[in-house]
Design a protein around this motif. Structure first.
Motif, PDB file in Angstrom:
ATOM      1  N   MET A  96       0.799  -1.214   0.000  1.00  0.00           N
ATOM      2  CA  MET A  96       0.000   0.000   0.000  1.00  0.00           C
ATOM      3  C   MET A  96       0.842   1.278   0.000  1.00  0.00           C
ATOM      4  O   MET A  96       0.314   2.367   0.201  1.00  0.00           O
ATOM      5  CB  MET A  96      -1.011   0.005   1.147  1.00  0.00           C
TER       6      MET A  96
ATOM      7  N   ASP B 159      -0.268  -2.552  -4.482  1.00  0.00           N
ATOM      8  CA  ASP B 159      -1.606  -2.842  -3.963  1.00  0.00           C
ATOM      9  C   ASP B 159      -1.874  -4.335  -4.150  1.00  0.00           C
ATOM     10  O   ASP B 159      -2.251  -4.787  -5.226  1.00  0.00           O
ATOM     11  CB  ASP B 159      -2.662  -2.035  -4.706  1.00  0.00           C
TER      12      ASP B 159
ATOM     13  N   GLY C 254      -3.032   3.793   2.081  1.00  0.00           N
ATOM     14  CA  GLY C 254      -3.288   2.604   2.878  1.00  0.00           C
ATOM     15  C   GLY C 254      -4.383   2.833   3.902  1.00  0.00           C
ATOM     16  O   GLY C 254      -5.270   3.667   3.706  1.00  0.00           O
TER      17      GLY C 254
END
Length: 205
Positions: free
Chosen positions: A11, A15, A171
């Motif tokens: 993050m 991803d 995140g």
């Protein structure tokens, strides 16, 4: 001497959420445990053993569960993981400035290395299985002057190492949380990092 800039992985540069949810759910089915992959994927950061403990996994089973998670990981997570916006450009900005890139992650290092290879990140150094303040050990060892991360633990690790703490709000932690934890600056994405680095270096990082 070349500067060293550190980055978190999950993050921050990548991803991996869909795969992370899938692998933990699969682990739960195999082990007969109630493991919430979606919650896990939405709150990436803490080490896997902490996550399993928080999910109520019996302490004596945690080592076997961690081993099985790591076995499932390459096939279930790596291929579906994407680079976050600005990740390649951020790494390239460090290289363009004559610096070294260091990834310090809580993730198991061999699996982290698979992501680096798959996404063709230009990373000079990779250290795994360090979380929060523990990250300071690697940051100090390799002389990192900046550490970039998405989690409060990343900011704490940077501060403990005496590195400039840079947050990225991609995140589980929001801008205000990262600032409150001590981040010098927080970006919406790493797209903003190259310009910041250029300015910071010009002003004597």
């Amino acid at each position: 001497m070349a500067i060293t800039i550190g980055f978190d992985l999950d993050m921050t540069l990548i991803d991996p959420r869909p795969g992370m949810a899938a692998v933990l759910n699969t682990l739960g089915v195999e082990a007969g445990l109630s493991l919430d992959g979606e919650h896990f994927a939405a709150n990436l950061g803490p080490p896997l053993d902490h996550v399993l403990r928080d999910c109520g996994a019996p302490e004596e089973r945690i080592p076997e569960l961690v081993t099985r998670f790591r076995e499932l990981y390459p096939e279930m997570v790596v291929a579906g993981t994407v680079a976050l916006p600005g990740a390649h450009a951020a790494l390239e900005a460090v290289r363009r400035a004559g610096g070294r890139t260091l990834v310090v992650t809580g993730k198991y290092a061999p699996n982290a290395a698979l992501h680096v290879k798959a996404l063709e990140f230009e990373v000079d150094l990779l250290v795994g299985e360090l979380w929060a303040h523990q990250k300071a050990v690697a940051l100090r060892e390799h002389g990192a002057v900046v550490y970039v991360g998405d989690h409060l633990g990343d900011i704490r690790g940077a501060l403990a190492a005496g590195a400039v703490p840079v947050g990225v709000a991609t995140g589980p932690c929001g801008r205000d949380e990262l600032v409150a934890a001590g981040a010098e600056v927080v970006f919406d994405s790493l797209d903003a990092f190259p310009a910041w680095l250029e300015t910071r270096l010009a002003n004597g990082l």
